[in-house]
Design an enzyme around this catalytic site. Structure first.
Site, PDB file in Angstrom:
ATOM      1  N   TRP A  71       3.848 -10.331  -9.803  1.00 61.04           N
ATOM      2  CA  TRP A  71       2.507 -10.862  -9.510  1.00 61.04           C
ATOM      3  C   TRP A  71       2.559 -12.278  -8.924  1.00 61.04           C
ATOM      4  O   TRP A  71       1.528 -12.806  -8.508  1.00 61.04           O
ATOM      5  CB  TRP A  71       1.659 -10.890 -10.788  1.00 61.04           C
ATOM      6  CG  TRP A  71       1.279  -9.546 -11.320  1.00 61.04           C
ATOM      7  CD1 TRP A  71       1.789  -8.318 -10.964  1.00 61.04           C
ATOM      8  CD2 TRP A  71       0.302  -9.290 -12.329  1.00 61.04           C
ATOM      9  NE1 TRP A  71       1.185  -7.324 -11.704  1.00 61.04           N
ATOM     10  CE2 TRP A  71       0.267  -7.890 -12.553  1.00 61.04           C
ATOM     11  CE3 TRP A  71      -0.550 -10.101 -13.086  1.00 61.04           C
ATOM     12  CZ2 TRP A  71      -0.580  -7.286 -13.490  1.00 61.04           C
ATOM     13  CZ3 TRP A  71      -1.390  -9.513 -14.015  1.00 61.04           C
ATOM     14  CH2 TRP A  71      -1.406  -8.115 -14.203  1.00 61.04           C
ATOM     15  N   LYS A  72       3.707 -12.903  -8.982  1.00 62.39           N
ATOM     16  CA  LYS A  72       3.870 -14.291  -8.502  1.00 62.39           C
ATOM     17  C   LYS A  72       2.836 -15.210  -9.168  1.00 62.39           C
ATOM     18  O   LYS A  72       2.469 -14.956 -10.314  1.00 62.39           O
ATOM     19  CB  LYS A  72       3.788 -14.343  -6.976  1.00 62.39           C
ATOM     20  CG  LYS A  72       4.729 -13.315  -6.327  1.00 62.39           C
ATOM     21  CD  LYS A  72       4.920 -13.514  -4.861  1.00 62.39           C
ATOM     22  CE  LYS A  72       5.747 -12.366  -4.303  1.00 62.39           C
ATOM     23  NZ  LYS A  72       6.144 -12.556  -2.926  1.00 62.39           N
ATOM     24  N   HIS A  83      14.879 -14.505  -7.082  1.00 65.23           N
ATOM     25  CA  HIS A  83      13.902 -14.174  -6.038  1.00 65.23           C
ATOM     26  C   HIS A  83      14.023 -15.169  -4.884  1.00 65.23           C
ATOM     27  O   HIS A  83      14.272 -16.353  -5.094  1.00 65.23           O
ATOM     28  CB  HIS A  83      12.490 -14.204  -6.629  1.00 65.23           C
ATOM     29  CG  HIS A  83      11.478 -13.605  -5.708  1.00 65.23           C
ATOM     30  ND1 HIS A  83      10.945 -14.309  -4.653  1.00 65.23           N
ATOM     31  CD2 HIS A  83      10.948 -12.368  -5.653  1.00 65.23           C
ATOM     32  CE1 HIS A  83      10.101 -13.523  -3.994  1.00 65.23           C
ATOM     33  NE2 HIS A  83      10.083 -12.335  -4.584  1.00 65.23           N
ATOM     34  N   GLU A 118      11.929 -16.655  -3.132  1.00 65.73           N
ATOM     35  CA  GLU A 118      11.056 -17.833  -3.211  1.00 65.73           C
ATOM     36  C   GLU A 118      11.655 -18.891  -4.133  1.00 65.73           C
ATOM     37  O   GLU A 118      11.559 -20.086  -3.878  1.00 65.73           O
ATOM     38  CB  GLU A 118       9.647 -17.411  -3.664  1.00 65.73           C
ATOM     39  CG  GLU A 118       8.926 -16.662  -2.562  1.00 65.73           C
ATOM     40  CD  GLU A 118       7.878 -15.675  -3.022  1.00 65.73           C
ATOM     41  OE1 GLU A 118       7.457 -15.728  -4.196  1.00 65.73           O
ATOM     42  OE2 GLU A 118       7.473 -14.830  -2.201  1.00 65.73           O
ATOM     43  N   GLU A 137      16.074  -7.431  -1.372  1.00 64.09           N
ATOM     44  CA  GLU A 137      14.837  -7.868  -0.737  1.00 64.09           C
ATOM     45  C   GLU A 137      15.167  -8.676   0.513  1.00 64.09           C
ATOM     46  O   GLU A 137      15.389  -9.896   0.419  1.00 64.09           O
ATOM     47  CB  GLU A 137      14.028  -8.734  -1.705  1.00 64.09           C
ATOM     48  CG  GLU A 137      13.650  -8.030  -2.991  1.00 64.09           C
ATOM     49  CD  GLU A 137      12.402  -8.645  -3.599  1.00 64.09           C
ATOM     50  OE1 GLU A 137      11.416  -7.922  -3.755  1.00 64.09           O
ATOM     51  OE2 GLU A 137      12.403  -9.852  -3.881  1.00 64.09           O
ATOM     52  N   GLY A 190       6.439 -10.322   1.927  1.00 69.23           N
ATOM     53  CA  GLY A 190       5.118 -10.882   2.161  1.00 69.23           C
ATOM     54  C   GLY A 190       4.768 -11.012   3.627  1.00 69.23           C
ATOM     55  O   GLY A 190       3.819 -11.713   3.988  1.00 69.23           O
ATOM     56  N   SER A 207       7.347  -5.790   1.371  1.00 65.89           N
ATOM     57  CA  SER A 207       6.171  -5.147   1.979  1.00 65.89           C
ATOM     58  C   SER A 207       6.097  -3.642   1.707  1.00 65.89           C
ATOM     59  O   SER A 207       5.690  -2.879   2.580  1.00 65.89           O
ATOM     60  CB  SER A 207       6.127  -5.448   3.478  1.00 65.89           C
ATOM     61  OG  SER A 207       6.062  -6.853   3.692  1.00 65.89           O
ATOM     62  N   GLY A 212       5.479  -6.944  -4.410  1.00 65.48           N
ATOM     63  CA  GLY A 212       4.731  -8.190  -4.514  1.00 65.48           C
ATOM     64  C   GLY A 212       3.251  -7.940  -4.303  1.00 65.48           C
ATOM     65  O   GLY A 212       2.523  -7.501  -5.196  1.00 65.48           O
ATOM     66  N   GLY A 213       2.782  -8.189  -3.078  1.00 69.05           N
ATOM     67  CA  GLY A 213       1.349  -8.105  -2.760  1.00 69.05           C
ATOM     68  C   GLY A 213       0.649  -6.851  -3.268  1.00 69.05           C
ATOM     69  O   GLY A 213      -0.444  -6.928  -3.857  1.00 69.05           O
TER      70      GLY A 213
HETATM   71  C1  PEP Z   1       8.429  -9.781  -3.565  1.00 64.75           C
HETATM   72  O1  PEP Z   1       7.941 -10.893  -3.555  1.00 64.75           O
HETATM   73  O2  PEP Z   1       9.343  -9.504  -4.370  1.00 64.75           O
HETATM   74  C2  PEP Z   1       7.931  -8.805  -2.600  1.00 64.75           C
HETATM   75  C3  PEP Z   1       8.636  -7.731  -2.374  1.00 64.75           C
HETATM   76  O3  PEP Z   1       6.746  -9.120  -1.987  1.00 64.75           O
HETATM   77  P1  PEP Z   1       5.894  -8.186  -0.974  1.00 64.75           P
HETATM   78  O4  PEP Z   1       5.888  -6.790  -1.588  1.00 64.75           O
HETATM   79  O5  PEP Z   1       4.547  -8.799  -0.960  1.00 64.75           O
HETATM   80  O6  PEP Z   1       6.614  -8.209   0.310  1.00 64.75           O
END
Ligand code: PEP
Length: 251
Positions: A10-11, A94, A96, A166, A172, A212, A233-234
């Site tokens: 969920w960040k 991650h 980020e 990832e 994102g 994504s 993520g999103g």
């Molecule tokens: C994530 O942040 O681990 C991720 C996969 O984000 P998103 O699905 O939004 O690309």
């Protein structure tokens, strides 16, 4: 055989009320796949999420933790603190955390060791940047990311490791690795782990794809042989989308 897992990161999103609303939404939707489901809300909502998820088949993860056991680290959260509120899984590495907070391989190695010492399961994230892929160096980069932070572990420790590939360029951004690109990398990772630890470890290792993933592309990505689920993520911020991704898992 290895477990299928779909985890939602969920960040830094949602306060208490929104957390409870999203969890209520998740609980209302029938899970039709065999995947283990995990959500990772922000620290402040983990305990209320833990209470709300009792007697459900949804588990919890933290998005990060500190590498020390305790002490003068203002603003930080330890493995034991997480465990004391029923959180036994942590996302580490991650992109980020790496890019924005400067987490390097030395720090991540310490975090991995601390999490394992406290009996936690780790969802370990890594992935190449676009320039690495453009130079054709994506496998080399990913191979090193895993080796430098995880290959000091003994084989037994791998029971508590889940990998999450990832690609940074797909997080994102709306860009997704094609199912073929994901499969190629996951097969490469499994082969590398097999080379280092043997088939028992490599075949029981769950390797998730993240970047994504959406209800519209999840089924095709998850249908690939070496893709054992996703880190989302999103799309994990909407109950219908997240559960559609969980239920896209058909194996
Ligand atoms: C994530 O942040 O681990 C991720 C996969 O984000 P998103 O699905 O939004 O690309």
């Amino acid at each position: 055989m290895r477990k299928n897992i779909v985890a939602g990161n969920w960040k830094m999103n949602f306060g208490l009320d929104e957390t409870q609303d999203l969890i209520s939404g998740l609980k209302k939707i029938n899970k039709t796949s065999d995947a283990e489901v995990i959500i990772a809300p922000p620290f402040t909502n983990l305990f209320s999420a833990f209470e709300s998820l009792k007697n459900t088949n949804i588990g919890l993860a933290a998005q990060n933790m500190h590498e020390s056991d305790n002490g003068a680290f203002t603003g930080e959260i330890s493995a034991e603190m997480l465990k004391s509120i029923g959180v036994n899984t942590v996302i580490l590495g991650h992109s980020e955390r790496r890019a924005i907070f400067g987490e390097d391989e030395n720090l991540l190695t310490e975090k991995v060791n601390t999490a394992l010492k406290h009996g936690m399961r780790i969802i370990y994230c890594f992935g190449e940047e676009l320039k690495d892929r453009n130079y054709g160096e994506h496998q080399e980069v990913v191979g090193k990311q895993i080796a430098n932070t995880l290959y000091h572990l003994d084989a037994d420790a791998w029971k508590n490791i889940v990998l999450a590939y990832e690609p940074v360029w797909a997080i994102g951004t709306g860009e997704t690795a094609s199912p073929e690109q994901a499969q190629e990398m996951h097969a490469f990772i499994r082969k590398e782990v097999k080379h280092e630890y043997g088939e028992d470890v490599s075949e029981s290792l769950s390797i998730l794809y993240g970047g994504s993933v959406k209800p519209g592309n999840a089924e095709e990505i998850f249908s690939k042989k070496d893709v054992d689920g996703g880190l989302i993520g999103g799309a994990s911020l909407k109950a219908e989308d997240f559960m559609a991704i969980v239920n896209a898992f058909k194996k």
